[in-house]
Motif scaffolding. Sequence first.
Motif, PDB file in Angstrom:
ATOM      1  N   GLN A   3      65.347  19.420  38.571  1.00  0.00           N
ATOM      2  CA  GLN A   3      66.113  19.127  37.358  1.00  0.00           C
ATOM      3  C   GLN A   3      67.579  18.882  37.696  1.00  0.00           C
ATOM      4  OE1 GLN A   3      65.215  22.181  34.557  1.00  0.00           O
ATOM      5  NE2 GLN A   3      65.584  20.883  32.790  1.00  0.00           N
ATOM      6  N   VAL A   4      68.188  17.958  36.956  1.00  0.00           N
ATOM      7  CA  VAL A   4      69.624  17.691  37.070  1.00  0.00           C
ATOM      8  C   VAL A   4      70.205  17.744  35.660  1.00  0.00           C
ATOM      9  CG1 VAL A   4      71.382  16.020  37.717  1.00  0.00           C
ATOM     10  CG2 VAL A   4      69.332  16.257  39.116  1.00  0.00           C
ATOM     11  N   THR A   5      71.208  18.605  35.481  1.00  0.00           N
ATOM     12  CA  THR A   5      71.806  18.799  34.159  1.00  0.00           C
ATOM     13  C   THR A   5      73.290  18.502  34.224  1.00  0.00           C
ATOM     14  OG1 THR A   5      70.204  20.546  33.681  1.00  0.00           O
ATOM     15  CG2 THR A   5      72.144  20.420  32.273  1.00  0.00           C
ATOM     16  N   GLN A   6      73.748  17.617  33.359  1.00  0.00           N
ATOM     17  CA  GLN A   6      75.160  17.276  33.319  1.00  0.00           C
ATOM     18  C   GLN A   6      75.804  17.865  32.063  1.00  0.00           C
ATOM     19  OE1 GLN A   6      74.493  12.809  34.814  1.00  0.00           O
ATOM     20  NE2 GLN A   6      76.661  13.423  34.771  1.00  0.00           N
ATOM     21  N   SER A   7      77.028  18.352  32.239  1.00  0.00           N
ATOM     22  CA  SER A   7      77.768  18.880  31.099  1.00  0.00           C
ATOM     23  C   SER A   7      79.250  18.560  31.245  1.00  0.00           C
ATOM     24  CB  SER A   7      77.560  20.393  31.002  1.00  0.00           C
ATOM     25  OG  SER A   7      78.038  21.041  32.163  1.00  0.00           O
ATOM     26  N   PRO A   8      79.947  18.402  30.110  1.00  0.00           N
ATOM     27  CA  PRO A   8      79.377  18.323  28.764  1.00  0.00           C
ATOM     28  C   PRO A   8      78.673  16.986  28.543  1.00  0.00           C
ATOM     29  CG  PRO A   8      81.705  17.808  28.690  1.00  0.00           C
ATOM     30  CD  PRO A   8      81.398  18.169  30.131  1.00  0.00           C
ATOM     31  N   GLU A   9      77.978  16.854  27.425  1.00  0.00           N
ATOM     32  CA  GLU A   9      77.352  15.568  27.096  1.00  0.00           C
ATOM     33  C   GLU A   9      78.417  14.525  26.800  1.00  0.00           C
ATOM     34  OE1 GLU A   9      73.334  17.302  24.935  1.00  0.00           O
ATOM     35  OE2 GLU A   9      74.379  15.573  24.108  1.00  0.00           O
ATOM     36  N   ALA A  10      79.464  14.942  26.120  1.00  0.00           N
ATOM     37  CA  ALA A  10      80.552  14.033  25.771  1.00  0.00           C
ATOM     38  C   ALA A  10      81.876  14.768  25.924  1.00  0.00           C
ATOM     39  CB  ALA A  10      80.385  13.507  24.350  1.00  0.00           C
ATOM     40  N   LEU A  11      82.896  14.035  26.323  1.00  0.00           N
ATOM     41  CA  LEU A  11      84.219  14.621  26.555  1.00  0.00           C
ATOM     42  C   LEU A  11      85.279  13.629  26.099  1.00  0.00           C
ATOM     43  CD1 LEU A  11      85.850  16.964  27.835  1.00  0.00           C
ATOM     44  CD2 LEU A  11      85.716  15.727  30.001  1.00  0.00           C
ATOM     45  N   ARG A  12      86.207  14.146  25.309  1.00  0.00           N
ATOM     46  CA  ARG A  12      87.288  13.307  24.794  1.00  0.00           C
ATOM     47  C   ARG A  12      88.605  13.859  25.328  1.00  0.00           C
ATOM     48  NH1 ARG A  12      87.623  10.122  19.811  1.00  0.00           N
ATOM     49  NH2 ARG A  12      89.738  10.152  18.986  1.00  0.00           N
ATOM     50  N   LEU A  13      89.350  13.033  26.027  1.00  0.00           N
ATOM     51  CA  LEU A  13      90.613  13.462  26.643  1.00  0.00           C
ATOM     52  C   LEU A  13      91.758  12.579  26.180  1.00  0.00           C
ATOM     53  CD1 LEU A  13      89.422  13.894  30.361  1.00  0.00           C
ATOM     54  CD2 LEU A  13      89.767  15.718  28.678  1.00  0.00           C
ATOM     55  N   GLN A  14      92.926  13.174  26.149  1.00  0.00           N
ATOM     56  CA  GLN A  14      94.132  12.374  25.966  1.00  0.00           C
ATOM     57  C   GLN A  14      94.505  11.761  27.311  1.00  0.00           C
ATOM     58  OE1 GLN A  14      95.934  11.766  23.084  1.00  0.00           O
ATOM     59  NE2 GLN A  14      94.211  12.783  22.034  1.00  0.00           N
ATOM     60  N   GLU A  15      95.113  10.613  27.286  1.00  0.00           N
ATOM     61  CA  GLU A  15      95.585   9.996  28.522  1.00  0.00           C
ATOM     62  C   GLU A  15      96.471  10.980  29.271  1.00  0.00           C
ATOM     63  OE1 GLU A  15      97.546   6.287  27.916  1.00  0.00           O
ATOM     64  OE2 GLU A  15      97.768   5.879  30.063  1.00  0.00           O
ATOM     65  N   GLY A  16      96.187  11.188  30.578  1.00  0.00           N
ATOM     66  CA  GLY A  16      96.961  12.109  31.393  1.00  0.00           C
ATOM     67  C   GLY A  16      96.425  13.534  31.422  1.00  0.00           C
ATOM     68  N   GLU A  17      95.434  13.821  30.589  1.00  0.00           N
ATOM     69  CA  GLU A  17      94.882  15.179  30.516  1.00  0.00           C
ATOM     70  C   GLU A  17      93.738  15.318  31.517  1.00  0.00           C
ATOM     71  OE1 GLU A  17      93.168  15.992  26.727  1.00  0.00           O
ATOM     72  OE2 GLU A  17      92.608  18.056  27.244  1.00  0.00           O
ATOM     73  N   SER A  18      93.965  15.998  32.608  1.00  0.00           N
ATOM     74  CA  SER A  18      92.957  16.136  33.678  1.00  0.00           C
ATOM     75  C   SER A  18      91.806  17.039  33.253  1.00  0.00           C
ATOM     76  CB  SER A  18      93.620  16.699  34.940  1.00  0.00           C
ATOM     77  OG  SER A  18      94.670  15.848  35.369  1.00  0.00           O
ATOM     78  N   SER A  19      90.628  16.799  33.802  1.00  0.00           N
ATOM     79  CA  SER A  19      89.461  17.613  33.480  1.00  0.00           C
ATOM     80  C   SER A  19      88.388  17.421  34.548  1.00  0.00           C
ATOM     81  CB  SER A  19      88.912  17.222  32.104  1.00  0.00           C
ATOM     82  OG  SER A  19      87.897  18.110  31.687  1.00  0.00           O
ATOM     83  N   SER A  20      87.260  18.111  34.372  1.00  0.00           N
ATOM     84  CA  SER A  20      86.155  18.021  35.320  1.00  0.00           C
ATOM     85  C   SER A  20      84.834  17.859  34.597  1.00  0.00           C
ATOM     86  CB  SER A  20      86.080  19.290  36.190  1.00  0.00           C
ATOM     87  OG  SER A  20      87.226  19.427  36.975  1.00  0.00           O
ATOM     88  N   LEU A  21      83.947  17.066  35.204  1.00  0.00           N
ATOM     89  CA  LEU A  21      82.578  16.920  34.724  1.00  0.00           C
ATOM     90  C   LEU A  21      81.663  17.675  35.686  1.00  0.00           C
ATOM     91  CD1 LEU A  21      82.534  13.052  34.062  1.00  0.00           C
ATOM     92  CD2 LEU A  21      83.549  14.883  32.688  1.00  0.00           C
ATOM     93  N   ASN A  22      80.619  18.282  35.126  1.00  0.00           N
ATOM     94  CA  ASN A  22      79.739  19.102  35.940  1.00  0.00           C
ATOM     95  C   ASN A  22      78.351  18.495  36.067  1.00  0.00           C
ATOM     96  OD1 ASN A  22      77.503  21.528  35.724  1.00  0.00           O
ATOM     97  ND2 ASN A  22      79.138  21.954  37.187  1.00  0.00           N
ATOM     98  N   CYS A  23      77.763  18.641  37.261  1.00  0.00           N
ATOM     99  CA  CYS A  23      76.384  18.234  37.510  1.00  0.00           C
ATOM    100  C   CYS A  23      75.711  19.386  38.252  1.00  0.00           C
ATOM    101  CB  CYS A  23      76.360  16.958  38.344  1.00  0.00           C
ATOM    102  SG  CYS A  23      74.731  16.476  38.951  1.00  0.00           S
TER     103      CYS A  23
END
Lengths: 111, 117
Positions: A3-23
């Motif tokens: 199984q491979v699970t990605q989170s979050p399903e959807a992500l909304r960021l402001q320009e310049g706002e750093s973040s991470s996607l998970n798998c």
Amino acid sequence: EDQVTQSPEALRLQEGESSSLNCSYTVSGLRGLFWYRQDPGKGPEFLFTLYSAGEEKEKERLKATLTKKESFLHITAPKPEDSATYLCAVVRNSGNTPLVFGKGTRLSVIA
Amino acid sequence: DVKVTQSSRYLVKRTGEKVFLECVQDMDHENMFWYRQDPGLGLRLIYFSYDVKMKEKGDIPEGYSVSREKKERFSLILESASTNQTSMYLCASSLRGVGAYSNQPQHFGDGTRLSIL
């Protein structure tokens, strides 16, 4: 079952706002992990391959990392053109099919 | 750069028709793949091929067949199209690599959006 699970399903960021996607993954015998970017109405575009825990790859504002249980796609100071769906896929040693895909994270970057 | 070309971006067919989707790659890749992509279900593998005239079933082969007569070309055939085969179809290719399954990245075409009426 692999199984491979990605989170979050959807992500909304402001320009310049750093973040991470998970798998996160559970597969019998990891032989590699791929990250792809997919724009609406187009095929997935290859970004990175990671082969072993501790490995990191970078491209412009994107950095992918891998542990024994998960991978992260870090996005630093995103721009609106980074908006897309990001897919991860795991290569395994055995099973019906070579790759197991996650369902993706839909990223929106707002100016 | 790897180029995977699918013959049509959009296609509309009627139920019961035999439908051919064509894919050509220009990088001398040994492996080729056909997927379909549906909202909420993600990418699902239909068939793949490791060599000319060779094919393996993926997760959802029912209602489909494939043909690989030349290394660069991989065709997907819907024997008798049905409405539940309306979908985005994606072709991909990769180098063979080492081991049972290739750990070389798959490169995708831009897809064929197929509607069955």
